[in-house]
Design an enzyme around this catalytic site. Sequence first.
Site, short mmCIF file in Angstrom:
data_model
loop_
_atom_site.label_atom_id
_atom_site.label_comp_id
_atom_site.label_asym_id
_atom_site.label_seq_id
_atom_site.Cartn_x
_atom_site.Cartn_y
_atom_site.Cartn_z
N LYS A 126 10.66 15.04 -4.76
CA LYS A 126 11.69 14.70 -3.80
C LYS A 126 13.06 15.28 -4.17
O LYS A 126 13.88 15.57 -3.29
CB LYS A 126 11.80 13.18 -3.66
CG LYS A 126 10.48 12.47 -3.32
CD LYS A 126 9.86 13.00 -2.04
CE LYS A 126 8.65 12.20 -1.62
NZ LYS A 126 7.51 12.33 -2.53
N LYS A 169 14.30 5.72 -5.58
CA LYS A 169 12.99 6.27 -5.26
C LYS A 169 12.44 7.10 -6.41
O LYS A 169 13.19 7.74 -7.15
CB LYS A 169 13.07 7.16 -4.00
CG LYS A 169 13.50 6.45 -2.75
CD LYS A 169 13.49 7.42 -1.58
CE LYS A 169 13.87 6.77 -0.27
NZ LYS A 169 13.85 7.73 0.86
N GLY A 175 3.76 7.54 0.09
CA GLY A 175 2.97 6.44 0.63
C GLY A 175 3.64 5.09 0.53
O GLY A 175 2.97 4.05 0.55
N GLY A 176 4.98 5.09 0.42
CA GLY A 176 5.69 3.83 0.36
C GLY A 176 5.78 3.23 -1.02
O GLY A 176 6.39 2.17 -1.20
N GLU A 286 9.98 14.82 7.37
CA GLU A 286 10.22 13.42 7.75
C GLU A 286 11.71 13.11 7.63
O GLU A 286 12.35 13.47 6.63
CB GLU A 286 9.40 12.48 6.87
CG GLU A 286 7.89 12.71 7.01
CD GLU A 286 7.07 11.57 6.44
OE1 GLU A 286 7.66 10.64 5.84
OE2 GLU A 286 5.84 11.61 6.60
N GLU A 298 11.67 13.52 3.18
CA GLU A 298 10.62 14.21 2.43
C GLU A 298 9.85 15.14 3.35
O GLU A 298 9.97 15.07 4.58
CB GLU A 298 9.65 13.21 1.79
CG GLU A 298 8.83 12.40 2.77
CD GLU A 298 7.84 11.47 2.06
OE1 GLU A 298 7.56 11.69 0.87
OE2 GLU A 298 7.36 10.53 2.71
N ARG A 302 0.89 19.02 4.04
CA ARG A 302 -0.52 18.87 4.39
C ARG A 302 -0.64 18.49 5.85
O ARG A 302 0.36 18.26 6.53
CB ARG A 302 -1.15 17.76 3.53
CG ARG A 302 -0.38 16.44 3.64
CD ARG A 302 -1.11 15.26 3.08
NE ARG A 302 -0.26 14.09 2.97
CZ ARG A 302 0.07 13.27 3.95
NH1 ARG A 302 -0.36 13.52 5.16
NH2 ARG A 302 0.84 12.21 3.74
#
Length: 460
Positions: A126, A169, A175-176, A286, A298, A302
Amino acid sequence: MAENFASADPLFDTVLIANRGEIAVRIQRACRELGLKTVSICSEADRQASYGETADHFVCIGPANARRSYLNQDAILLAARLTGAGAIHPGYGFLSENTSFSAAVEDAGLTFIGPDARSIATMGDKITAKKAMIAAGVPCVPGPDTALPDDHATVEQIARDIGYPVIIKAAGGGGGRGMRVVQEPSALIEAMTLTREEARQAFGNPALYMEKFLQHPRHIEIQVLCDTHGNAVWLGHRDCSMQRRHQKVVEEAPAPGIAADIIEPVGLACVEACQQIGYRGVGTFEFLYEDGKFYFIEMNTRLQVEHPVTEMTSGIDIVQAQIKAAQGIRLDLQQGDVICDGHSFECRINAEDPDTFLPSAGAVTDIAWPQGEGVRLDTHIYPGYGVSPYYDSLIAKLIVHAPTRAEAITKMRTALAGTRVEGISTNLPLLRALFEDAAFAQGETDIHYLEKWLKAWRAA
């Protein structure tokens, strides 16, 4: 769907699908439509998978434990070598964003259907991703583009400069997982310590970064498609704000209420970023969107679960496009050729208790799926299928498309009413209730809305 690549001799004629479930079915269908042979793999728990019967080769590579099967790089590469596969498609999850796997596939003389290891490393971390986006002119969430130091005083000063609330973060997270919101200075150091250890254990990377925590944002995504010749386009946008614990439940395209003159510069900046780093294949940027402004969070390097809503509105088969890009075929599509039409919703149907969200394993005794114009179903289950407790609970994706958002909501209500999965618990009651919600119907929601809505729904 539209043909978007100039013809060329393919680099491979057989694709090994290194995944399971509905995405394995989806990739297999795309390969067959392109005239490619397929190799499907399975764990011992998935020997009865429906896609095994339609694959040219079906290979069991290990036991139910994903680390010894779907995450076993050596076993997957051996299966490719034994079956003559020239390419490997990782799907989503598992090894899809694993830099060592991408490199190992290429080192074995095979084609990885996705970006190269360098791009995955750049955008998967990130911090480096944020630096790359700033360089390309993509707007980012306020906060430094460097890792947090160990020095507590410096960390406290960074938080003061950003302004509370802040969010910590994990640099290698996803995935949270690996994130904590800090509302006040007294909680900062403990939150940093806990998140660093969580990041170390979950991702093998203890690096953290800090950003401003936005209070009422929406989650907006921009889908990109790139070839290996420097050509790239963006395929419209999606709203994925309906989330529970950072896991998406419903997605839609386009994101409602965002004017073209606001979104277009951001989409073009995403294309520019891809061209700067030499990105290939498909990817998703995103963003958080609040008060008319976009903030990059991010990039997913894929194929995404929610790709069907973009396929339905753009008319472009994203999985086929991903495969063609990997074959080295030149993109025969300009940005002006991308025209998104109508509105699409996707509901994730999960094998879980709708009240507790606990996974529901067992045999599916009966199924009824909706049909009709503008209704699509992506699934791998069938009557008698045994839902395994070992993997993700997603068992189907129900997608609809209609000329307007209001019509798409009506169509999804009808489709959900005509859907039945018996023998296990599913989240269908939750999805049906959500599509009756007035605020959702008006598009007046943010990423925190579903959590609040669930509390009221349970109490009712």
